[in-house]
Design an enzyme around this catalytic site. Sequence first.
Site, PDB file in Angstrom:
ATOM      1  CG  ASP A 278       8.139   0.827  -1.118  1.00  0.00           C
ATOM      2  OD1 ASP A 278       7.943  -0.270  -1.678  1.00  0.00           O
ATOM      3  OD2 ASP A 278       9.259   1.368  -1.056  1.00  0.00           O
ATOM      4  CG  HIS A 312       6.301   0.502  -5.014  1.00  0.00           C
ATOM      5  ND1 HIS A 312       7.627   0.707  -4.709  1.00  0.00           N
ATOM      6  CD2 HIS A 312       5.810   1.713  -5.375  1.00  0.00           C
ATOM      7  CE1 HIS A 312       7.932   1.982  -4.877  1.00  0.00           C
ATOM      8  NE2 HIS A 312       6.850   2.618  -5.274  1.00  0.00           N
TER       9      HIS A 312
END
Length: 456
Positions: A278, A312
């Site tokens: 993430d 991300h």
Amino acid sequence: MKKITLCLVLFLSLIFLSFKKDKSSVTLKKVKVEAPFKMPAINVPDFSKCAKFSIVDFGAVKGDKDKTSKAINDAIAKANQVGGGTVVIPEGEWLTAKIHFKSNVNLHLEKGALLLFSENPKDYLPAVRSTWEGYECYNYSPLIYAYQCKNIAITGEGELKAKMDVWKIWFKRPKAHMESLKRLYYLASYNKPMEERQMVNDTANFRPQFIQFNRCENILMDGVTITNSPFWTIHPFLSKDVVLRNLKVYAHGHNNDGVDPEMSQNVLIENCVFDQGDDAIAIKSGSNQDAWRLNTPSKNIVMRNCTVKNGHQLVAIGSELSGGIENVFIDKCTVIDGAKLNHLLFIKTNERRGGYVKNIYMSNITSGKIDQGILGIETDVLYQWKDLVPTIERRLTPIKNVYLDNVKATNVKFVSKILGQKELPIENIFLKKVSADAVQGEHSIHENVLNFVNKN
């Protein structure tokens, strides 16, 4: 007369014992940080004059989870009792359950030491005061947990690793889990007391953070490697004076951000390597009514000289930002070529958040290919919450004063995508020497932006 004298002696003795008990052998060092805003010096603990306590002397046995867990927590209690100390994890693999910090303690992992954390959720009970995606609740204890502690550290050349056998099954979000999310949303939205927010049951499966500093001060992490995480990896929550340096963080599960400073202030993240499933760094300040109640912004956060291998975003701001976020500086960071990344800087919010974002600076960044673009700002990001629950109170988020200088990528879909709202446009976005070798789509995609300046 003798009785008065005796009472006086006893009174003075109690004062002396109280003073002796409170006296700490931990000293504080000030870390000065340059930033484009007024950044206070950060206090970090120095344990160089403190006693050392090997967990072996407290009964730790390799491969014996119960004995090792007890030994670590007994050593922590002893270090705290004497006014400060370093708890030493020697070389080798040590299986453990949860670790709970006390003030004036340094958990030190020697080179070749591996603390391997159990995958059994029962090892993280009883539930503790924690959070889930911006809402306070009682949940499974983080694997390493500090609550209302001062002067704490995790140092050394060793490794912290989470066994993922059960947690990876919990990555899924079935209906029962989503129902528990809805329940927490309503409890927080109507300011129900913490005692009602018990989120440990057979089906909620709210994964704990790996490391949470909850309402702590004067925190240092230096040198260790962190591998895997059930949820967010390093989570300073409502904490002040935090230095995270020389860390190697690898966690590729669901919601595996590297560092999530939330409602925390005076934070330095430097010389770290992030390889995440993430965001590398996700700066947050709580969700909705919970954060409006706590009313504590994330403020004075500097990330510098870091390398991102996957994630991300290099830095995400939000979407849990209801307490406000200001004074963030990202400098001299590198995203390696071949990394999987959506944005270098992504600011995200929605109509439920309120809060604010201001004074965000990014400079001297190099990156390879990015799947989306260099700068993204979006004001309608709700993820799984969009159709799960209704908006109870609508509050928009003012976003202004974002500065990017000397930022370069090789290949992007866009350089900037800024989607404001007509009733509250985004203001004052300044790009200077921000470019990509190849732009696959539109260079700039903008809606409801006031005072956008691009100088190349």
